[in-house]
Scaffold this motif. Structure first.
Motif, PDB file in Angstrom:
ATOM      1  N   THR A 135      37.723  40.528  36.204  1.00  0.00           N
ATOM      2  CA  THR A 135      37.271  39.190  36.628  1.00  0.00           C
ATOM      3  C   THR A 135      37.224  38.186  35.479  1.00  0.00           C
ATOM      4  OG1 THR A 135      35.198  40.384  36.778  1.00  0.00           O
ATOM      5  CG2 THR A 135      35.979  39.320  38.772  1.00  0.00           C
ATOM      6  N   THR A 148      35.517  45.083  43.606  1.00  0.00           N
ATOM      7  CA  THR A 148      35.937  43.717  43.327  1.00  0.00           C
ATOM      8  C   THR A 148      35.441  42.806  44.445  1.00  0.00           C
ATOM      9  OG1 THR A 148      37.840  42.256  43.001  1.00  0.00           O
ATOM     10  CG2 THR A 148      38.163  44.123  44.458  1.00  0.00           C
ATOM     11  N   GLN A 204      32.868  45.298  33.632  1.00  0.00           N
ATOM     12  CA  GLN A 204      33.457  43.988  33.457  1.00  0.00           C
ATOM     13  C   GLN A 204      33.684  43.585  31.998  1.00  0.00           C
ATOM     14  OE1 GLN A 204      31.698  39.957  35.037  1.00  0.00           O
ATOM     15  NE2 GLN A 204      31.955  41.417  36.677  1.00  0.00           N
ATOM     16  N   GLN A 218      40.575  44.880  27.448  1.00  0.00           N
ATOM     17  CA  GLN A 218      40.292  45.447  28.757  1.00  0.00           C
ATOM     18  C   GLN A 218      41.149  46.702  28.998  1.00  0.00           C
ATOM     19  OE1 GLN A 218      38.590  42.609  30.756  1.00  0.00           O
ATOM     20  NE2 GLN A 218      37.485  44.433  31.381  1.00  0.00           N
ATOM     21  N   GLU A 266      34.718  45.624  38.759  1.00  0.00           N
ATOM     22  CA  GLU A 266      35.281  44.305  38.472  1.00  0.00           C
ATOM     23  C   GLU A 266      35.799  44.188  37.048  1.00  0.00           C
ATOM     24  OE1 GLU A 266      34.313  41.289  40.818  1.00  0.00           O
ATOM     25  OE2 GLU A 266      32.266  41.855  41.339  1.00  0.00           O
TER      26      GLU A 266
END
Ligand code: ADP
Length: 261
Positions: free
Chosen positions: A183, A212, A96, A161, A180
Motif C-alpha cells: 500500500t 488488502t 506494510q 519491500q 497490505e
C-alpha cells in the motif's frame, strides 16, 4: 491437502471496560500452495484474522471461541515458545512498513540469510547467500548479485519491500501472511512487486493469506477471495467466479467502486 483450518473463530477487543466482538465466528480453509485474498474495508477485522492465523492476538484483544489448526497443530493452545519457533520457521509475516523490519546498520543480505541460517543449521553461509540471491532474482530485484550488499537506506521503498518478502521466503515457510505489503508503494512499483510476489510464492509453493483493501490487488494475487465486513464473512469464492459474479449485495457494491479504503 489442507494446511490451515480456522473454525468458528471469535475474537473480542477491549473498548473501555467492555469487550466488543471483532471477529464474529469466521471459518477459513487454506490448502498448501494456495493464496487466499482477504478483503474488506478498514476496521473489518482483516489484520486481526491474519494474526490469529499465526496464533497471535494483539494486546487488548482475546479469543472467545473457535479454533486455529495449522498442519494439525492447535495454534491457540500452543505455548508462546513453540508458537514463536513456528513463526520463524513455518509461518512468516510480511507487514506494510518494510523499513521497520530491517536493521539500518546491517546489509540486506546479512539480514536475509540470518533467519534461514539459524533455522536450517546445516545450511552453510554461502549456500544461504546463494539462495537469497536467487530469491532476489525471483522477486525481480535489479542486480540480484549485488543489491543484497547494500544497506536498507541505499535501496528504494519498492526494493526494500521485495527484500523483506525475500527475507520471509528465505525460510521457505508453509504459510506467509501478507498484510497490505504494497500500500505504501506507487502504482507502477506496486504492480511490479505484486507480480514478483505472486511468482515467488508459486515457485516456493508457499500458501499465503493476502490482506488488502484493494480489489485490483487481490484479483492479481489470489486463487480465492474472502470478503469481511465488520467481523463477519460476507462470502468467499474462487477469484474468477467472484470477479464475474459476486453473490452478495455488499460484494457487488465493492465491485462497483473497484477500490475502497
Ligand atoms: P482491518 O485490518 O480490517 O482494518 P483490524 O483487524 O485492524 O481491521 O481491526 C478490526 C477492529 O478491531 C477495529 O474496529 C479495531 O478498532 C478493533 N481492534 C483492533 N485492534 C484492537 C486492539 N488491540 N484492542 C481493541 N480493539 C482492537
Amino acid at each position: 491437502d489442507t494446511l490451515l483450518t480456522i473454525r468458528d473463530l471469535k475474537i473480542e477487543g477491549r473498548q473501555g471496560d467492555r469487550w466488543q466482538p471483532i471477529i464474529k465466528g469466521v471459518n477459513l480453509e487454506l490448502k498448501r500452495g494456495e493464496v487466499l485474498g482477504l478483503i474488506g474495508e478498514s476496521g473489518a477485522g482483516k489484520s486481526t484474522l491474519g494474526l490469529a492465523a499465526m496464533g497471535y492476538t494483539r494486546d487488548g484483544t482475546r479469543i472467545s471461541g473457535g479454533s486455529v489448526l495449522f498442519d494439525g497443530l492447535d495454534l491457540l493452545s500452543l505455548s508462546e515458545r513453540r508458537r514463536r519457533r513456528l513463526r520463524g520457521k513455518r509461518i512468516a509475516y510480511v507487514a506494510q512498513s518494510a523499513a521497520a523490519n530491517f536493521n539500518p546498520a546491517h546489509r540486506l543480505i546479512d539480514q536475509t540469510v540470518e533467519a534461514p541460517a539459524a533455522i536450517h543449521r546445516m545450511m552453510g553461509r554461502s549456500a544461504a547467500e546463494q539462495e537469497a540471491i536467487e530469491l532476489y532474482a525471483a522477486l525481480r530485484l535489479p542486480n540480484p548479485d549485488e543489491i543484497g550488499f547494500r544497506y536498507p537506506h541505499q535501496v528504494s521503498g519498492g526494493q526494500l519491500q521485495r527484500a523483506m518478502t525475500a527475507m520471509a521466503m528465505a525460510c521457505k515457510p508453509d504459510l506467509i501472511i501478507f498484510d497490505e505489503p504494497t500500500t505504501a508503494l506507487d502504482v507502477t512499483t506496486q504492480i511490479e512487486v505484486l507480480s514478483a510476489i505472486r511468482t515467488a510464492v508459486q515457485e516456493i509453493g508457499t500458501a499465503a493469506i493476502y490482506i488488502t483493501h484493494d480489489l485490483a490487488v487481490v484479483a492479481q494475487m489470489a486463487d480465492r477471495i474472502k470478503i469481511l465486513l465488520r467481523g463477519d464473512e460476507v462470502e468467499e469464492q474462487e477469484t474468477r467466479a467472484m470477479l464475474a459474479a459476486p453473490k452478495e449485495e455488499y460484494s457487488r457494491s465493492l465491485w462497483a467502486v473497484r477500490s475502497f479504503t
